[in-house]
Write a protein that holds these residues in place. Structure first.
Motif, PDB file in Angstrom:
ATOM      1  N   GLN A  39     -22.602  -2.060  44.847  1.00 14.39           N
ATOM      2  CA  GLN A  39     -20.556  -2.225  44.913  1.00 14.39           C
ATOM      3  C   GLN A  39     -20.158  -0.807  45.722  1.00 14.39           C
ATOM      4  O   GLN A  39     -19.810  -1.733  46.337  1.00 14.39           O
ATOM      5  CB  GLN A  39     -20.587  -1.486  43.903  1.00 14.39           C
ATOM      6  N   GLY A  40     -21.684  -0.565  46.127  1.00 18.72           N
ATOM      7  CA  GLY A  40     -20.490   0.401  48.252  1.00 18.72           C
ATOM      8  C   GLY A  40     -20.018   1.658  47.403  1.00 18.72           C
ATOM      9  O   GLY A  40     -19.551   1.781  45.744  1.00 18.72           O
ATOM     10  N   THR A  41     -20.155   2.514  48.161  1.00 17.80           N
ATOM     11  CA  THR A  41     -19.401   3.919  47.968  1.00 17.80           C
ATOM     12  C   THR A  41     -18.456   3.639  49.414  1.00 17.80           C
ATOM     13  O   THR A  41     -18.616   3.772  50.520  1.00 17.80           O
ATOM     14  CB  THR A  41     -20.306   5.247  47.997  1.00 17.80           C
ATOM     15  N   PRO A  42     -17.271   3.992  48.396  1.00 19.98           N
ATOM     16  CA  PRO A  42     -15.945   4.216  49.422  1.00 19.98           C
ATOM     17  C   PRO A  42     -16.148   5.910  50.029  1.00 19.98           C
ATOM     18  O   PRO A  42     -15.865   6.817  49.584  1.00 19.98           O
ATOM     19  CB  PRO A  42     -15.173   3.877  49.123  1.00 19.98           C
ATOM     20  N   VAL A  43     -15.734   6.246  51.927  1.00 24.33           N
ATOM     21  CA  VAL A  43     -15.990   6.747  52.292  1.00 24.33           C
ATOM     22  C   VAL A  43     -14.409   7.206  52.534  1.00 24.33           C
ATOM     23  O   VAL A  43     -14.080   6.566  53.803  1.00 24.33           O
ATOM     24  CB  VAL A  43     -17.465   7.339  53.358  1.00 24.33           C
TER      25      VAL A  43
END
Length: 126
Positions: A118-122
């Motif tokens: 899902q990805g990880t937001p930065v």
């Protein structure tokens, strides 16, 4: 079933640091290289780093060279992307994906990336 899961993203001030994690299940890190890529709103996917756990080879895009460090722990089937001296332009959703290698062929071809999560937001902002 092969799967990768990213974690560790957060809101951080410019100059700050984050350590992203990528946990692999159902696939061997000896058979695949792992690419960290990112996608910012309205922009194309960008491969920023890659590691071959089998050979130890690592790759960094010029935009992150000297600031990001990729590492792999095969005993835990986990990879990390240590990101230092973060800049606003590093803001994106970060993903890890399996690939056939870390050559420029694989780094520049998103269709060669598989099993990302899902990805990880930065977010880098003051």
């Amino acid at each position: 079933q092969a799967q990768l899961a990213e974690s560790g993203g957060d809101l951080v001030q410019p100059g700050g640091s984050l350590n992203l994690s990528c946990t692999a299940s159902g696939l061997s890190l000896d058979l695949y290289a792992i690419v960290w890529f990112r996608q910012a709103p309205g922009k194309e996917r960008e491969g920023v780093s890659c590691i071959s756990s089998r050979t130890g080879f690592t790759y960094y895009a010029d935009s992150v060279k000297g600031r990001f460090t990729i590492s792999s722990d095969k005993t835990k089937n986990t990879l990390h992307l240590q990101m230092n001296v973060l800049k606003p332009e590093d803001t994106a959703v970060y993903y890890c994906a399996a690939a056939g290698g870390c050559s420029s062929y694989f780094i520049t071809r998103p269709r060669e990336w598989h099993y990302w999560g899902q990805g990880t937001p930065v977010t880098v902002s003051s």
